[in-house]
Every structure is written in structure tokens, then in C-alpha cells.
Design a protein around this motif. Structure first.
Motif, PDB file in Angstrom:
ATOM      1  N   VAL A 407       0.834  -1.200   0.000  1.00  0.00           N
ATOM      2  CA  VAL A 407       0.000   0.000   0.000  1.00  0.00           C
ATOM      3  C   VAL A 407       0.871   1.254   0.000  1.00  0.00           C
ATOM      4  CG1 VAL A 407      -1.600   1.375   1.394  1.00  0.00           C
ATOM      5  CG2 VAL A 407      -2.053  -1.053   1.010  1.00  0.00           C
ATOM      6  N   GLU A 408       1.888   1.270   0.838  1.00  0.00           N
ATOM      7  CA  GLU A 408       2.762   2.445   0.906  1.00  0.00           C
ATOM      8  C   GLU A 408       3.469   2.681  -0.422  1.00  0.00           C
ATOM      9  OE1 GLU A 408       3.926   5.798   2.740  1.00  0.00           O
ATOM     10  OE2 GLU A 408       2.538   4.274   3.521  1.00  0.00           O
ATOM     11  N   ASN A 409       3.905   1.596  -1.058  1.00  0.00           N
ATOM     12  CA  ASN A 409       4.560   1.713  -2.353  1.00  0.00           C
ATOM     13  C   ASN A 409       3.593   2.249  -3.402  1.00  0.00           C
ATOM     14  OD1 ASN A 409       6.645   1.497  -4.174  1.00  0.00           O
ATOM     15  ND2 ASN A 409       7.004  -0.678  -3.840  1.00  0.00           N
ATOM     16  N   THR A 432      -1.994  15.518   2.640  1.00  0.00           N
ATOM     17  CA  THR A 432      -3.412  15.173   2.741  1.00  0.00           C
ATOM     18  C   THR A 432      -3.789  14.133   1.686  1.00  0.00           C
ATOM     19  OG1 THR A 432      -3.923  17.390   3.553  1.00  0.00           O
ATOM     20  CG2 THR A 432      -5.757  16.096   2.685  1.00  0.00           C
ATOM     21  N   ILE A 433      -3.304  14.332   0.473  1.00  0.00           N
ATOM     22  CA  ILE A 433      -3.594  13.372  -0.604  1.00  0.00           C
ATOM     23  C   ILE A 433      -3.039  11.999  -0.243  1.00  0.00           C
ATOM     24  CG2 ILE A 433      -3.140  12.800  -3.015  1.00  0.00           C
ATOM     25  CD1 ILE A 433      -3.038  15.806  -3.593  1.00  0.00           C
ATOM     26  N   GLU A 434      -1.810  11.950   0.252  1.00  0.00           N
ATOM     27  CA  GLU A 434      -1.211  10.676   0.638  1.00  0.00           C
ATOM     28  C   GLU A 434      -2.040   9.977   1.711  1.00  0.00           C
ATOM     29  OE1 GLU A 434       2.853  11.122   1.783  1.00  0.00           O
ATOM     30  OE2 GLU A 434       3.365  12.279  -0.012  1.00  0.00           O
ATOM     31  N   ARG A 439      -5.562   5.282   2.905  1.00  0.00           N
ATOM     32  CA  ARG A 439      -6.818   4.698   3.398  1.00  0.00           C
ATOM     33  C   ARG A 439      -7.574   3.999   2.274  1.00  0.00           C
ATOM     34  NH1 ARG A 439     -10.115   8.991   6.961  1.00  0.00           N
ATOM     35  NH2 ARG A 439     -11.536   7.203   6.918  1.00  0.00           N
ATOM     36  N   ALA A 440      -7.626   4.633   1.111  1.00  0.00           N
ATOM     37  CA  ALA A 440      -8.374   4.063  -0.007  1.00  0.00           C
ATOM     38  C   ALA A 440      -7.758   2.754  -0.485  1.00  0.00           C
ATOM     39  CB  ALA A 440      -8.441   5.063  -1.152  1.00  0.00           C
ATOM     40  N   LEU A 459      -2.861  -2.996  -7.814  1.00  0.00           N
ATOM     41  CA  LEU A 459      -3.723  -2.484  -6.758  1.00  0.00           C
ATOM     42  C   LEU A 459      -4.311  -1.137  -7.170  1.00  0.00           C
ATOM     43  CD1 LEU A 459      -4.892  -2.666  -3.896  1.00  0.00           C
ATOM     44  CD2 LEU A 459      -2.758  -1.639  -3.048  1.00  0.00           C
ATOM     45  N   ALA A 460      -3.467  -0.263  -7.716  1.00  0.00           N
ATOM     46  CA  ALA A 460      -3.946   1.042  -8.151  1.00  0.00           C
ATOM     47  C   ALA A 460      -4.962   0.910  -9.282  1.00  0.00           C
ATOM     48  CB  ALA A 460      -2.771   1.911  -8.586  1.00  0.00           C
TER      49      ALA A 460
END
Length: 487
Positions: A407-409, A432-434, A439-440, A459-460
Motif C-alpha cells: 500500500v505504501e509503495n 493530505t492526498i497521501e 486509506r483508499a 492495486l492502483a
């Protein structure tokens, strides 16, 4: 096939479905061994990757931090290194194919466009891998790089020259492979296969678009992302093999306004879910600019205007400002074969005689001499020199990293796409976007499966393509069922 072809004309030891770099290379090595082999595919290769590739045949320019952090990535790196040592002899076999080389080495530049978490760290990873393998490289002053003229806000901070990382002319390479294959006694069939013919637990051959059925003891699916269509005709196998999607990419050939071209490849480290921006010389006054990478559930044959604009903007801003005055000779589309777990599909399936040689993502052309040799050994019942079984087709998902790491990647690479498109934001807004992206993507991963998580680019993309999300859920469910039955 001719309407007057005899039964003997339709019988082969091996049929290779796919006429890109991997399929033709395998066909050639088999033909050299006296195997009766046919290679299938339409001449214009509508879903291929290699025909639209920049064809950089190096190893280290593609290294990333994540590649070095897992055993699977290390295996792929080692294979690429071994393959790089085979290329001089491989080119020599193709009618003195040294003239296929279009670049003298590679310049990797670290510029101001990307994110330090990706660009700077991947640049360091390239240096670390070069040092580990004892491979020669040279730090150079970015201001001394001939032909490079980016806009000031995209200027390079550091650069290094890799003298052994070359590039070849991909279309001409494919033409030479075809010529060598037929000269060695192989049969080229300018049709696609539409179905795997099998009985019980054994393959019998394939059915072509024309309705002709070819008989073969072995069938190899080497048609890149398009291999999925054939695999789906054997649904009981397809369910347990990571499905294939396309890493669709756009590249362009341009005739430079001043008739010049760099001597070497000029590229950045890999970033933003893609291989790095790269400009490759293609002869006097012509350059190849590549390449984008967008996950698509199906192979694409045409380029999106938005992707062409993005690519050209990157080339102008980051490499050479007067590229905008160049003549646009050709827009090319390629489809890299991406398995749902991001890893290659190599070896025999559980249907006897049905083999896979795809899922190589960005590495297929580079690996082609090595994989052709190793797959030939397997098909002939010999002992290979590398362990292809690590990427056997029928398998549970390969996942080298935790969900949190993936997720972080994903978040970092998604942010990198914004910076590469030259977005301008208030300085505090990216945080804020990160936060909301994190979460998404965590929620999406949780909805796909309790434990299995796809690679970042998948994933994206699963947020956008509902069919991709469903394919992931189906594969994960089938893998869990197989484990339960085996247990």
C-alpha cells in the motif's frame, strides 16, 4: 496454412503460440536442435510488447529498491545479468547481428522531477547492484552529457555511464529472428491460435483462426498478454494460474530537427509504476522516446492521446527541449505481459504438454536468449541450468511484501505520477492526498482478499477497472480452494 496442406504439414513436435522476441527465440533454439517446430502469430503482432520496445538489453538500469529486497527480485536480476552475457554471441548468430546495436552504453540520470523515495533510492540501488556484481560504471558530470538539454527545472543532479548496457533495433531484431528461424527449418504460420486442443490430461495441439488444427506433443503459450485468451480455453488450468493483463505502453519514433541523436541511451531510474523515461538512438537523426506503463485488463492496439501528450512532454522537459521541433514518424503501442502477481509464468502447466513462457513484464526481450535456451532444455527433457520452477505457472500468489508495504509503495508511485506530470500544489496538500490514498488502497486491498495483495500497479488499477478487481478475487479464491483440497 495452405488449403492443400497435408496432414504431415500440420504435425509438429512443438507449437509456439506467439511471434514476439520470446516466441521466436524459443522457436529458433528448438529448430537449431532439429525439433520440428512452428511459431504462430499475425505478422503485425497486434498485442506484442517487443515490436514497440526501446529494446534496452541491459541489466542494471532497471534495478529498483524493491527488486533488491526480495528473493524473487534477486532471481530476476541474476537472470537478466546472465542473459546480458549471452547477447554478444546471440547477435553474432543473427547474420552478424552486431549491426542491430543502436546505442553505445546507457546514461542513467537522477533529475529533479521525481520523488526522493523513488528516484534517489532507485539510483542508489542501481549503483549498489553494479558494485555487487563488479560491473563497470562511471560517474559523470551531468553538464558534460552530449545532446542532453532539459528545461532548467528538470535538470539532472547526478549521472552515471553504464558502458555495457546497450540497445538494439527491435523491429529489425524480430525480422532477423524470423529469417534465422526459417533458415534453421522452422515453420512460420501467420495466424493466431484460438483454442488449445487437448484430451484428458494431455495437450494435442491448437486450432487456428482458419479452423485448421495443428497436432503437437507440446504447445507453448508465448503470446504475451494475448496468451490469456488461449489459456482461457482450458478453464480448469486458467483458474489456478495468475491471469495475464497488459502493461500497455506508448512510445514514439521521431526524426530530430537538427539531424542529431545521442550516442547512448539516456534514461532515468524506474518510477511512477513504469520504466524510467528513456531516449534511445535509432540511427542518424532518429530517436525512440519511451515509455508509459498503464495496466489494462485487455491488450490495446491504439494509443490514448493523453498518453502520447504525457510522453512527449516528459521527453521535451527532461531530455531535450528542441524535440518539439522533431518530425513525429511513428506512434507505437506495446502490451507488456503482466501476471496478476507480477511475476513470470515459466514452465509446464498441470495439463501435460501445455507450457507457458510469458508474464515477463519489462524483461522479456532482455531475457529472451536465456529463457529460450532454458525452455528448450525443459522441452527436450534435459536439465536446465537455472531453476525455472520458482515461477511455475500453477501456483498460489507470489507476494514478497506485506500489505502495508505494498500500500505504501502504491501511494508513493501514485504521487510520483503527479510530479512527473508537472503538477503544482500548495506545499501541504500532498500530505493530505497521501493520507486519503493510503486509506483508499488499504480498503481496496481488504475487499480483494483478507491476506493476498496484488503488486502496487495492479492495486492502483483495480480501483479503476472492475474486471481486474474481479479477476484478482477469482484467482485468490481459486488458490485458497486448491490449498484446502490439497490439505
Amino acid at each position: 496454412m495452405s488449403a492443400t496442406s497435408t496432414e504431415d504439414d500440420r504435425r509438429f513436435d512443438v507449437v509456439v503460440a506467439g511471434n514476439g522476441a520470446l516466441g521466436l527465440s524459443l522457436g529458433l533454439t528448438l529448430a537449431w536442435r532439429g525439433v520440428r517446430v512452428a511459431v504462430l502469430g499475425r505478422p503485425h503482432r497486434p498485442a506484442a510488447a517487443s515490436s514497440a520496445a526501446g529494446a534496452m538489453i541491459g541489466t542494471f538500469g532497471e534495478v529498483t529498491t524493491t527488486l533488491l529486497k526480495s528473493d524473487y527480485g534477486r532471481t530476476k536480476l541474476d537472470w537478466a545479468y546472465q542473459a546480458s552475457k549471452l547477447w554478444p554471441e546471440w547477435l553474432a548468430e543473427l547474420s552478424d547481428g552486431s549491426d542491430l546495436l543502436t546505442a553505445e552504453g546507457t546514461i542513467v540520470m537522477l533529475n529533479t522531477v521525481g520523488l526522493p523515495e523513488i528516484d534517489t533510492q532507485n539510483y542508489k540501488a542501481i549503483r549498489a547492484a553494479l558494485t555487487e556484481y563488479g560491473e563497470k560504471f562511471e560517474d559523470i558530470d551531468p553538464e558534460d552529457i552530449d545532446w542532453l538539454d532539459p528545461e532548467p527545472t528538470a535538470r539532472p543532479l547526478q549521472a552515471m555511464f553504464l558502458p555495457h548496457e546497450h540497445a538494439v533495433n527491435a523491429p529489425e531484431l524480430l525480422a532477423r529472428l524470423e529469417k534465422a528461424f526459417t533458415a534453421a527449418g522452422g515453420t512460420l504460420i501467420t495466424e493466431q491460435a484460438t483454442r488449445v486442443d487437448h484430451s484428458g490430461d494431455r495437450v494435442r495441439g491448437v486450432k487456428l483462426e482458419s479452423g485448421t488444427v495443428l497436432s503437437a506433443e507440446h504447445v507453448v503459450l508465448a503470446a504475451g498478454a494475448a496468451s490469456q485468451t488461449l489459456l482461457d480455453t482450458v478453464p480448469e488450468q486458467a483458474a489456478r494460474i495468475p491471469g495475464l493483463v497488459s502493461g500497455y505502453g506508448v512510445s514514439v519514433l521521431a526524426d530530430t530537427a537538427d539531424g542529431t541523436a545521442p550516442r547512448s541511451v539516456i534514461r532515468t531510474p524506474n518510477r511512477a509504476f513504469a520504466c524510467g523515461l528513456h531516449v534511445v538512438p535509432r540511427g542518424t537523426g532518429q530517436v525512440y522516446i519511451g515509455a508509459t506503463n498503464v495496466i489494462s485488463p485487455e491488450p490495446r492496439e491504439t494509443a490514448l492521446i493523453s498518453d502520447v501528450l504525457f510522453l512527449l512532454d516528459c521527453g521535451l522537459r527532461q531530455v531535450r527541449r528542441n524535440l518539439g521541433e522533431s518530425g513525429l514518424r511513428r506512434i507505437q503501442v506495446g502490451n507488456r505481459p503482466v501476471a496478476l502477481d507480477g511475476m513470470p509464468l515459466l514452465g509446464e502447466t498441470e495439463l501435460g504438454g501445455l507450457w507457458m513462457m510469458t508474464g515477463t513484464y519489462r524483461d522479456g526481450l532482455t531475457l529472451s536468449p536465456l529463457l529460450a535456451r532454458e525452455m528448450t532444455s525443459l522441452l527436450l527433457g534435459e536439465q536446465p541450468t537455472i531453476d525455472l520452477d520458482v515461477f511455475r505457472p500453477v501456483r498460489p500468489p507470489i507476494q514478497p511484501f506485506t500489505r502495508a508495504e505494498i500500500v505504501e509503495n502504491t501511494v508513493i508511485h501514485m504521487m510520483a505520477t503527479g510530479y512527473e506530470t508537472n503538477w503544482t500544489l500548495p506545499v501541504d496538500l500532498p500530505f493530505t492526498i497521501e493520507h486519503y490514498l493510503r486509506r483508499a488502497y488499504t480498503r481496496i486491498a481488504d475487499e480483494l482478499d483478507p491476506a493476498f495483495t496484488p503488486p502496487p500497479e495492479l492495486l492502483a488499477s483495480s480501483r479503476i477497472h472492475l474486471s481486474l478487481a474481479q479477476s484478482l478475487r477469482d484467482y485468490y479464491a481459486a488458490s485458497r480452494t486448491a490449498v484446502a483440497v490439497a490439505g
